[in-house]
Scaffold this active site. Structure first.
Site, short mmCIF file in Angstrom:
data_model
loop_
_atom_site.label_atom_id
_atom_site.label_comp_id
_atom_site.label_asym_id
_atom_site.label_seq_id
_atom_site.Cartn_x
_atom_site.Cartn_y
_atom_site.Cartn_z
CG ASP A 146 -2.02 1.07 1.12
OD1 ASP A 146 -1.76 2.16 0.56
OD2 ASP A 146 -3.14 0.81 1.58
NE ARG A 206 -16.78 0.61 -4.67
CZ ARG A 206 -17.31 0.26 -3.50
NH1 ARG A 206 -17.29 -1.03 -3.14
NH2 ARG A 206 -17.85 1.15 -2.70
CG ASP A 229 -18.58 -9.98 -3.02
OD1 ASP A 229 -19.56 -10.75 -3.03
OD2 ASP A 229 -18.59 -8.86 -2.47
CD GLU A 234 -21.53 -5.48 -8.66
OE1 GLU A 234 -22.20 -5.01 -7.74
OE2 GLU A 234 -20.36 -5.89 -8.51
CG HIS A 251 -21.20 -5.80 -4.46
ND1 HIS A 251 -21.14 -4.75 -5.34
CD2 HIS A 251 -20.51 -5.37 -3.36
CE1 HIS A 251 -20.48 -3.74 -4.82
NE2 HIS A 251 -20.08 -4.10 -3.62
N GLY A 254 -19.27 -8.03 2.44
CA GLY A 254 -19.42 -7.30 3.69
C GLY A 254 -20.77 -7.44 4.34
CE1 TYR A 255 -24.23 -5.91 1.09
CE2 TYR A 255 -26.15 -7.28 0.72
CZ TYR A 255 -25.45 -6.14 0.47
OH TYR A 255 -25.94 -5.21 -0.41
#
Length: 355
Positions: A146, A206, A229, A234, A251, A254-255
């Protein structure tokens, strides 16, 4: 006060009902007409909050219960004098657990691979740093890249070194197209060629971070195992792409119930600050108690026995593939999957470890 909220937000009534009328709507198809008289707009990543949507409205606040902000035209919001907030880190734990679940689904032997397995993490923000901590619980060798973050917790290497040495690479970056380190098509033909052919690729960040055409060509050549995901085009997802991807999910990385509730709470707190309201609610007392799997001190044994009960990633894969119609995923079916998704619980809710 009038509040327009994406119908898929969690606990909207609990956090916002006391402030006025709440109108729930489908986030992907919100129009200027839907929001022009609203004082506040609460969205997710499927809503493009741009000048066309917000100009000449009564809006004073826009809250997005998401980590990313690429769907928010921040310049337009600030030009209109509209306060805005996102929910950075709200579902970081859920995404970290998703990545580990995907890896263990593909290679169950990784549960005991220890330092023989190297996980490369691209992006060391809320999600990437959380994933690093979780991965180290398994004894995996973790390396990260990063250019914007210096972390004492993660061994950071140059991008080329990460590509060369990682046995799996997981992306956790925002979508950017400008600046010195844009992430649009970060994973392209050159990058894929620099990876080990056997290295697993996971994208839950993303969609356009991975160049779809390059990915297809790479898998056809290397038979690489890939987990997606999110998708570049999309909700346009072709059967040709799905046929090549080892694990696909709609997607929902994070659910988790905790992640969704935490995201709503974070924009609730920003809303209260904007409108000078007291902050007096928290999501924790709204969550049901769930089965405690982690009664053993050896969490690896628990995961070996109960991981599918905690999160059945194969079910999500099958459900998305079932949405194929005329050579592509049906958009309405895709959105319905996300709308009706049975929110899983994070490991800590089952008595397990958390970062």
């Amino acid at each position: 006060m009038k509040i327009v909220a994406d119908e898929n937000l969690a606990f909207t009534e609990y956090f916002f009902a006391e402030f006025g009328e709440i109108k729930q709507a489908a986030g992907r198809t919100l129009t200027h007409e839907d929001v022009k008289e609203a004082d506040a707009l609460l969205v997710r990543s499927v809503t493009q909050v741009n000048a066309e949507l917000i100009q000449q409205t009564a809006l004073k606040f826009v809250g997005s219960a998401t980590i990313g902000t690429d769907h928010l035209d921040i310049n337009a919001l600030e030009k209109q004098g509209i306060a805005w907030s996102n929910a950075a880190g709200c579902n970081a734990q859920a995404v970290a657990e998703y990545v580990i679940t995907a890896l263990l689904y593909i290679k169950p032997e990784l549960l005991n691979a220890n330092e023989q397995f190297t996980l490369g993490i691209v992006g060391l923000g809320n999600v990437g740093s959380r994933l690093a901590v979780m991965a180290e619980l398994f004894g995996w060798n973790v390396i990260g890249y990063d250019p914007f973050v210096q972390s004492d917790q993660v061994k950071q290497v140059e991008f080329a070194e990460l590509l060369k040495n990682a046995d799996a690479i997981s992306t956790h970056v925002p979508l950017t197209k400008e600046g010195e380190h844009p992430t649009y098509h970060l994973i392209n033909a050159t990058v894929l060629a620099a990876m080990k052919p056997s290295a697993i690729l996971i994208n839950s960040a993303r969609g356009p971070v991975v160049e779809e055409s390059a990915l297809i060509a790479d898998i056809q050549q290397t038979q690489r195992k890939v987990v997606l995901d999110v998708f570049e085009h999309e909700p346009e997802i072709s059967a040709a792409l799905l046929d090549l991807i080892y694990v696909v999910t709609p997607h929902i990385a994070g659910y988790s119930l905790e992640g969704k509730a935490r995201g709503t709470q974070m924009i609730y707190e920003a809303f209260c600050q904007t409108f000078n309201q007291a902050i007096n609610k928290a999501f924790e007392n709204q969550l049901p108690v769930c089965e405690q799997y982690f009664t053993s001190t050896d969490f690896k044994t628990v995961l070996q026995r109960y991981l599918k009960d905690i999160y059945d990633i194969a079910r999500d894969d099958a459900n998305l593939r079932a949405c194929l119609k005329d050579g592509k995923v049906d958009q309405k079916a895709f959105d319905y999957l996300r709308k009706t998704y049975p929110l899983r619980r994070e490991w800590a809710a089952h008595g397990g470890p958390a970062a």
